[in-house]
Scaffold this active site. Structure first.
Site, PDB file in Angstrom:
ATOM      1  N   CYS A 710      14.076 -11.327  -4.615  1.00  0.00           N
ATOM      2  CA  CYS A 710      12.718 -11.259  -5.141  1.00  0.00           C
ATOM      3  C   CYS A 710      11.791 -12.020  -4.196  1.00  0.00           C
ATOM      4  O   CYS A 710      12.051 -13.197  -3.886  1.00  0.00           O
ATOM      5  CB  CYS A 710      12.667 -11.851  -6.546  1.00  0.00           C
ATOM      6  SG  CYS A 710      11.015 -11.926  -7.240  1.00  0.00           S
ATOM      7  N   CYS A 728       2.739   0.771  -4.214  1.00  0.00           N
ATOM      8  CA  CYS A 728       3.311   0.137  -3.020  1.00  0.00           C
ATOM      9  C   CYS A 728       4.821   0.190  -3.131  1.00  0.00           C
ATOM     10  O   CYS A 728       5.385   0.665  -4.116  1.00  0.00           O
ATOM     11  CB  CYS A 728       2.811  -1.301  -2.867  1.00  0.00           C
ATOM     12  SG  CYS A 728       3.253  -2.355  -4.265  1.00  0.00           S
ATOM     13  N   CYS A 736       9.294 -12.392 -12.794  1.00  0.00           N
ATOM     14  CA  CYS A 736       8.064 -12.602 -12.035  1.00  0.00           C
ATOM     15  C   CYS A 736       7.033 -11.523 -12.330  1.00  0.00           C
ATOM     16  O   CYS A 736       5.825 -11.804 -12.377  1.00  0.00           O
ATOM     17  CB  CYS A 736       8.382 -12.638 -10.540  1.00  0.00           C
ATOM     18  SG  CYS A 736       9.408 -14.028 -10.038  1.00  0.00           S
ATOM     19  N   CYS A 810     -24.612  -9.095 -23.925  1.00  0.00           N
ATOM     20  CA  CYS A 810     -25.389 -10.116 -24.640  1.00  0.00           C
ATOM     21  C   CYS A 810     -25.748 -11.244 -23.675  1.00  0.00           C
ATOM     22  O   CYS A 810     -24.891 -11.750 -22.937  1.00  0.00           O
ATOM     23  CB  CYS A 810     -24.598 -10.648 -25.835  1.00  0.00           C
ATOM     24  SG  CYS A 810     -25.451 -11.951 -26.757  1.00  0.00           S
ATOM     25  N   CYS A 896     -24.792 -17.618   0.540  1.00  0.00           N
ATOM     26  CA  CYS A 896     -23.991 -16.445   0.922  1.00  0.00           C
ATOM     27  C   CYS A 896     -24.462 -15.242   0.133  1.00  0.00           C
ATOM     28  O   CYS A 896     -24.610 -15.286  -1.094  1.00  0.00           O
ATOM     29  CB  CYS A 896     -22.523 -16.723   0.661  1.00  0.00           C
ATOM     30  SG  CYS A 896     -21.445 -15.352   1.108  1.00  0.00           S
TER      31      CYS A 896
END
Length: 1075
Positions: A710, A728, A736, A810, A896
């Site tokens: 894993c 993928c 996990c 809201c 930014c």
């Protein structure tokens, strides 16, 4: 010339086709066929539809001339039948069953089906649908194509006429066929086949043998002449020559000679030809018998078959078409000349109905024209009188009372009405002609009494065969009766032999006596077995048959069943003593077979064989039932199945359980799974090993499947306990996987629910968003807890609702919902607070009855708190709005420009709302990575301008702006709220930067943002203030042609590209306006 011949051939063909399928007469059609046959063209050119040359080659090529002529005669016969099929289709009164041609028709099988290319001609007629018993028209065809059928029939007639002329050596141009069939050039010593008259060479050279269309169109009778002479000399030479056959049909003998038209005609042709009014006054001379005798003496006569009308040679005894014998004798001096045969009507030999000459099948009984009369099968045959004695002249049995059978040609006598040879009835009109006898000088003798002959001695062989036949028929009847009663043929035969009484039926004897006989055999076998067993124990006595004694000795205590005794009785042929011995042998062999299978108790084997009536399979089932009892109890008990012990010493037992429980493909896979489970270095679970072994038999591959790492927890797991997404190739363990998506659902946005290894796919792509979440929903349903899975569905629902234009967020609690009302005041369902549906500001009573712009103006003028905040409150109220979900943030746009919405995770520019992306859709974009394309009036570019320059741009457009610090604000520090990134977390806090004089109490960054918001709100283009260093890059950025002319100065150049930039590239369409 070939072109002239082709044109004339086409004219003759068209006229003959029209006559064939229209109301034309038979004479016109025959004349057209004769004209086509005489045109000097090769078959490949003359025939358009049928493959004449191929048919002649395939059916006529032989080693010598005699065989070739015979093959061509068979081809001509087949073409004659094909011609009749075509004439039936073109006739106005077609037969009832014209749509089909049956293969079982004897005429079709002996003629058309016996040559090459016959079925191809039928296909041209339209019989293109193949049936199991023949050919037929397709179902969608209602009527045949008359014009095409007429054209094909015309070619069949022409080819048949040419073949007949070729066979009789009367063809005007045989070189065309000699080129195709070289064996025709060979000269045999037996002469020509028939007595046809060859056309003289002078006539061939001087006169063409085809007719013009004008001669065909003059009159029906004038078109009948196949050859017209050109000069008188030729006509005289022809008229002086006497032929044996008719000059028109060339088949039947000459019966009359016309001096006016110089023709030698048969009776039928003479009648038809001179039926015209123009030739009614022609003088004709009847050909006398002396001329006919002379002709018959000099040439061989032909004979006509009375069944199929085939003209045969005098050497033929049987007809070439129907293979029937020649009934009439050859011509003699006293016989009249036979009348020519013309098929206008024919009488059916089965039902005696007279049919039209063009019909192939009878209209009543539907039997073919050439079929023979069916055999008479009367229920009570009429008595046939005995054949009278030899006829005596003048008595009832003399030759005058004879009649000949038309089927077998046997001569019968008058009292008999049925033929003695073939048992067919005598036809009524079929009496032989009475022959006239000259007066005889012989005295008539009275009939003498004839002594009856003794009956002949019967042949012993025939008598024996007759007796065997009677016995066989009797046995067959008995067997059939026995089968109806459930008795096998062997039992019937054996019972008939044993009973011996012919008066008792075998079935009755078997029912009454066989059970007692079988009980006797069983008792005899048991006594014999007990006797021999006792003798063996006492050691006394010696049997004659050592083998039988051994069988009987070892069979002590044997009790046979009736089924065993019955089988032994049948095999012994009814002998009870042999049956008893045979039953003991069979029982011992069965006991021996059971002992070889591991059951050593002979007494138990004897008992189960008796119970199963001697069947080994049944006995084996009874013997195995106690052994299967523990298994049955375990199967039907409520206790759970005990686990498989892989360390059990009996490995075969473990493999059998693996094979039965887990349904592995083979025994080898079970052994492979057991060896993997017994490895100490690899602690695999049983289920994982079984699943891996079921998929592959490669040990190394299975080990790789059972130990996959894993990438998150770095632990080894089998492939069955790893999970992966469809977007993928990454695989993580189930733990996990569950932990990652649980955290993502609870604490993150819906767009964070991607692969934890490669962070694919890109959720911003709306095309793949729905398909990805549909498959992810199936995976999360199994691994997430119920409350977490419900939260995942809730977020998915909100994500779908965001796209609805009626969806509102809201402004108090960040709760979203659908609002269908048309009022500005909206009350949140979650927090029960109100806000404006248009400007998203908290609702105040002053907003009622005012537009959002007027309400904001009123608030700036009358609200002390708003006035105290100054431009900081303005920037807050005109903060950032997400273009994707329309969620508003009371934050400034400074810093930014890359902004990420916390609600939908949409990434965009806070100045122009254009998206940030990694996959760019702009043509000729060379930027890689995360970026956005900004317009020229975006804060992204204008934030670098000095405040004085921005103020000058506003002053040029007459837009007012603030420069004074509002009263009540904190001096020296900027109070604008902005989003800051602190330790990886985004927080909202005041700017806190130092303010500058003349900037309305704001820092320089936020004051520029304030001025840019005014520029964007009034849609002011900053391009007129661009300098040279800004104008040229801007043109290149937006792909505006900035090529400079050769004699162009700076002012002209910059003015031109500035106008081009303003005209071709508009301002940003997503920039917030009218603020």
């Amino acid at each position: 010339m070939p072109s002239t011949l082709s044109d004339q051939l086409e004219q003759v063909r068209c006229h003959a086709e029209a006559c064939l399928y229209s109301t034309g007469s038979v004479l016109e059609v025959r004349a057209g066929i004769s004209a086509m046959a005489n045109i000097p063209l090769p078959p490949s050119v003359k025939y358009r539809y049928i493959a004449a040359e191929t048919m002649i080659i395939e059916n006529g090529v032989n080693n010598n001339r005699k065989e070739t002529i015979g093959s061509l005669q068979r081809l001509s016969t087949a073409l004659n039948i094909l011609e009749k099929y075509g004439c039936n289709l073109t006739s106005s009164s077609r037969p009832k069953y014209w749509r089909a041609v049956k293969h079982n028709n004897p005429v079709f099988r002996a003629t058309v089906d016996a040559i090459q290319g016959g079925r191809a001609v039928l296909c041209l007629y339209g019989y293109s649908n193949q049936q199991p018993d023949g050919l037929s028209f397709p179902d969608e065809v209602v009527e045949p194509d008359i014009e095409k059928v007429a054209a094909v029939t015309l070619e069949v007639m022409s080819l048949r006429m040419e073949l007949d002329m070729l066979i009789k050596e009367a063809h005007p141009h045989p070189e065309f066929f000699e080129r195709i069939i070289p064996s025709l050039n060979q000269k045999d010593d037996f002469g020509p086949i028939s007595d046809a008259v060859a056309i003289p060479s002078s006539l061939r050279e001087s006169q063409p043998l085809y007719m013009s269309l004008a001669s065909l169109s003059q009159s029906p009778t004038s078109a009948f002449l196949p050859v017209r002479t050109a000069n008188a000399s030729t006509s005289t030479s022809i008229s002086t020559r006497h032929t044996d056959n008719c000059t028109i049909c060339a088949i039947f003998p000459v019966a009359a000679h016309c001096n006016s038209c110089v023709q030698w005609l048969c009776t039928e042709c003479d009648r038809l030809y001179h039926s015209s009014a123009e030739r009614a006054n022609h003088h004709r001379t009847v050909v006398t018998s002396s001329k006919m005798r002379k002709n018959h003496s000099s040439s061989h006569p032909l004979w006509h078959c009375t069944q199929c009308t085939r003209v045969n040679s005098h050497q033929d005894i049987l007809c070439e078409t129907c293979k029937r014998p020649r009934l009439a004798s050859s011509g003699s001096a006293k016989d009249e000349f036979p009348q020519p045969f013309t098929i206008t009507e024919w009488q059916c030999k089965s039902c005696t109905v007279v049919n039209a000459g063009s019909s192939i099948l009878c209209e009543v009984c539907e039997r073919p024209r050439l079929a023979t009369k069916p055999p008479a099968t009367p229920t009570r045959p009429p008595p046939t009188p005995n054949r009278p004695a030899a006829p005596v002249l003048g008595m009832p049995g003399d030759p005058d009372s004879q009649w000949m059978c038309q089927f077998c040609t046997y001569v019968n006598y008058t009292p008999a009405s049925v033929c003695e040879m073939c048992d067919r009835a005598r036809p009524e009109p079929a009496k032989m002609r009475v022959k006239l006898h000259p007066p005889s000088q012989v005295k008539r003798v009275p009939v003498l009494s004839v002594k009856p002959k003794d009956p002949p001695m019967e042949d012993p062989d025939l008598r024996r065969q007759k007796l065997m036949r009677e016995e066989g028929l009797k046995l067959i009847q008995l067997i059939r009766d026995g089968e109806k009663k459930g008795v096998s043929p062997e039992e019937v035969y054996t019972g008939m032999r044993v009973s011996g009484d012919g008066n008792i039926l075998p079935c009755d004897w078997l029912k009454a006596e066989l059970p007692h006989l079988l009980d006797q055999i069983c008792a005899t076998s048991s006594r014999a077995a007990d006797l021999k067993a006792g003798q063996n124990q006492n050691g006394a006595g010696t049997a004659e048959d050592t083998g039988v004694e051994e069988e009987q000795t070892r069979g002590g205590g044997v009790t046979l069943s009736r089924a065993e005794a019955k089988l032994a009785w049948l095999s012994a042929g009814g002998d009870t003593e042999r049956a008893a011995k045979q039953a003991l042998r069979d029982r011992h062999s069965k006991v021996k077979e059971l002992c070889s299978l591991g059951f050593t108790d002979e007494v138990r084997c004897q008992e189960v064989l008796r119970q199963s009536e001697g069947e080994v399979r049944g006995a084996l089932s009874l013997l195995q039932r106690p052994l299967m009892e523990p298994f049955h109890q375990r199967m039907w008990s409520d206790q759970p199945e005990p686990p498989i012990d892989i360390n059990h010493p009996d490995k075969q037992r473990v493999c059998r359980r693996l094979l039965a429980v887990y349904d592995l493909p083979s025994w080898g896979r079970c052994e492979l799974a057991l060896s993997l489970l017994q490895e100490r270095t690899a602690p695999y679970s049983l289920d994982d090993v079984v699943q891996a072994v079921r998929e592959s038999h490669d040990r190394d591959f299975i080990r790789r499947v059972l130990a996959k790492e894993c990438p998150i927890c770095l632990s080894d797991f089998p492939h069955s306990k790893m999970q992966s997404l469809t977007s993928c190739q990454c695989s993580v363990c189930c733990g996990c996987f569950q932990q990652h998506f649980t955290i993502a659902v609870r604490d993150k946005h819906i767009r964070d629910m991607v692969c934890p290894v490669c962070w694919e796919p890109d959720i911003n792509d709306p095309e793949h968003l729905n398909s990805y979440f549909s498959t992810l929903d199936i995976q999360l349903r199994e691994c997430l807890e119920p409350e977490v899975y419900d939260l995942f569905h809730k977020k998915l629902t909100e994500q779908a609702l965001i796209k609805d234009p009626k969806f509102l967020w809201c402004s108090h609690c960040s709760y979203g919902f659908i609002y269908d009302g048309d009022q500005l005041k909206v009350t949140c369902f979650q927090c029960r607070n109100s806000f404006c549906a248009q400007c998203k500001k908290p609702w105040e009573s002053q907003h009622g009855g005012l537009s959002c712009e007027r309400y904001q103006s009123w608030k700036r003028e009358n609200d002390p708190e708003y006035q105290r905040q100054g431009l900081a409150g303005y920037l807050r109220d005109n903060g950032i709005t997400c273009p994707n979900c329309r969620f508003q943030y009371a934050l400034s746009k400074g810093g930014c420009m890359h902004f990420s919405c916390s609600q939908c995770r949409y990434q965009f520019c806070s100045g122009c709302n254009n998206p940030f992306h990694t996959t760019c859709a702009v043509i000729h974009c060379s930027v890689t990575g995360l970026h956005a394309h900004h317009p020229r009036d975006c804060l992204f570019y204008l934030r670098d301008w000095e405040p004085g320059r921005l103020q000058a741009l506003l002053q040029n457009k007459g837009v007012e702006f603030n420069t004074d610090t509002p009263p009540g604000t904190q001096a020296g520090l900027c109070g604008v709220i902005e989003q800051k990134d602190e330790s990886g977390q985004q927080t909202d806090s005041a700017c806190g930067a130092q303010t500058q004089p003349g900037h309305a109490g704001l820092c320089e960054k936020h004051y520029r943002e304030y001025l840019v918001s005014l520029i964007n709100g009034h849609s002011i283009d900053p391009a007129p203030l661009f300098n040279a260093n800004e104008l040229v890059p801007a043109c290149r950025r937006y792909q505006v042609d900035d090529t400079r002319g050769e004699l162009e100065d700076d002012v002209t150049y910059y003015t031109r590209i500035l106008e081009k930039l303003i005209d071709e590239v508009p301002l940003g369409d997503k920039v917030p306006r009218k603020k």
